[in-house]
Design a protein around this motif. Sequence first.
Motif: not given
Ligand SMILES: CCCCCCCCCCCCCCCC(=O)SCCNC(=O)CCNC(=O)[C@H](O)C(C)(C)COP(=O)(O)OP(=O)(O)OC[C@H]1O[C@@H](n2cnc3c(N)ncnc32)[C@H](O)[C@@H]1OP(=O)(O)O
Length: 215
Positions: A154-157, A206, A208, A138-139, A214, A4, A184-185, A146, A23
């Motif tokens: 991170r997942t926006g929606y 989406l 982001i 989501d995963d 952050q 991976m 960034r999207k 990646h 990591y």
């Molecule tokens: C160790 C080795 C392993 C190797 C192997 C790796 C494998 C690896 C697998 C990992 C797998 C894990 C994957 C889990 C992924 C999660 O589940 S993450 C957890 C769930 N998500 C969260 O907790 C996110 C919480 N939210 C946030 O932290 C913040 O909202 C964010 C995402 C950082 C964005 O905030 P921000 O930087 O202030 O950005 P913002 O300006 O609001 O938005 C940026 C753009 O996106 C748009 N946007 C934002 N939200 C939305 C929305 N909901 N709808 C539509 N548009 C949106 C904005 O309109 C904006 O658009 P533009 O104006 O630029 O056109």
Amino acid sequence: MQVMTEHTERDGDYEHHGGFPVYAADPDNGGPHFGRLVEALRTVQDLAVSTAPPPEVIAQAAEQAEALAALLAPYTAPEGHYPAGRSVGLPGRGSLLMLPWTVEKFDRTGVRSTGVFRRYHMGGNGAAHGGVLPLLFDDLFGMITHAAGRPISRTGYLHVNYRKITPLETPLVVEGRVDRVDGRKTFVSARLTEPDGTLLADAEALMIVLLPGQP
Ligand SMILES: CCCCCCCCCCCCCCCC(=O)SCCNC(=O)CCNC(=O)[C@H](O)C(C)(C)COP(=O)(O)OP(=O)(O)OC[C@H]1O[C@@H](n2cnc3c(N)ncnc32)[C@H](O)[C@@H]1OP(=O)(O)O
């Protein structure tokens, strides 16, 4: 399974992971017994939600579970320093949270994973709980991002369409890809199917890219 962490090409800002620590995968998958431990714990979860033992057996099981917890407790380690979640050679990367599925394809064109929903994933009437499908997607979307060489995102929606009841203990396939990138999207989508292609659910999300600092 493909490694991976291999990429033929990465976005220029790939190494900027926002405030997210980087990591490394555990090359030993937790050592010779870790996969066995995780699988045994999943089987315990299956049995914990699907058996009706008499009180004396429950008391015995509780004692053994408490003894197991006491055995492991002294070895608590910081995030990124234990094999769970980093053992890419094990189902669900050796994490009890993740679906115990196996990645079969992992490259810039997308990710495919196969596996079953288990008894402990049951919602009702023999079908998978609706909440475990977003977890699977989501995963997968994290892996797709990646694999495509995008920086940590991170997942926006995340939107799921439940098209058909998802069976338990039946081999299934989930596959998805990056549809579009806009700054960034990263827009991603995936489908969960039976091996014959019957659609059970599809999803789009989406992802982001994190800005410096952050979490
Ligand atoms: C160790 C080795 C392993 C190797 C192997 C790796 C494998 C690896 C697998 C990992 C797998 C894990 C994957 C889990 C992924 C999660 O589940 S993450 C957890 C769930 N998500 C969260 O907790 C996110 C919480 N939210 C946030 O932290 C913040 O909202 C964010 C995402 C950082 C964005 O905030 P921000 O930087 O202030 O950005 P913002 O300006 O609001 O938005 C940026 C753009 O996106 C748009 N946007 C934002 N939200 C939305 C929305 N909901 N709808 C539509 N548009 C949106 C904005 O309109 C904006 O658009 P533009 O104006 O630029 O056109």
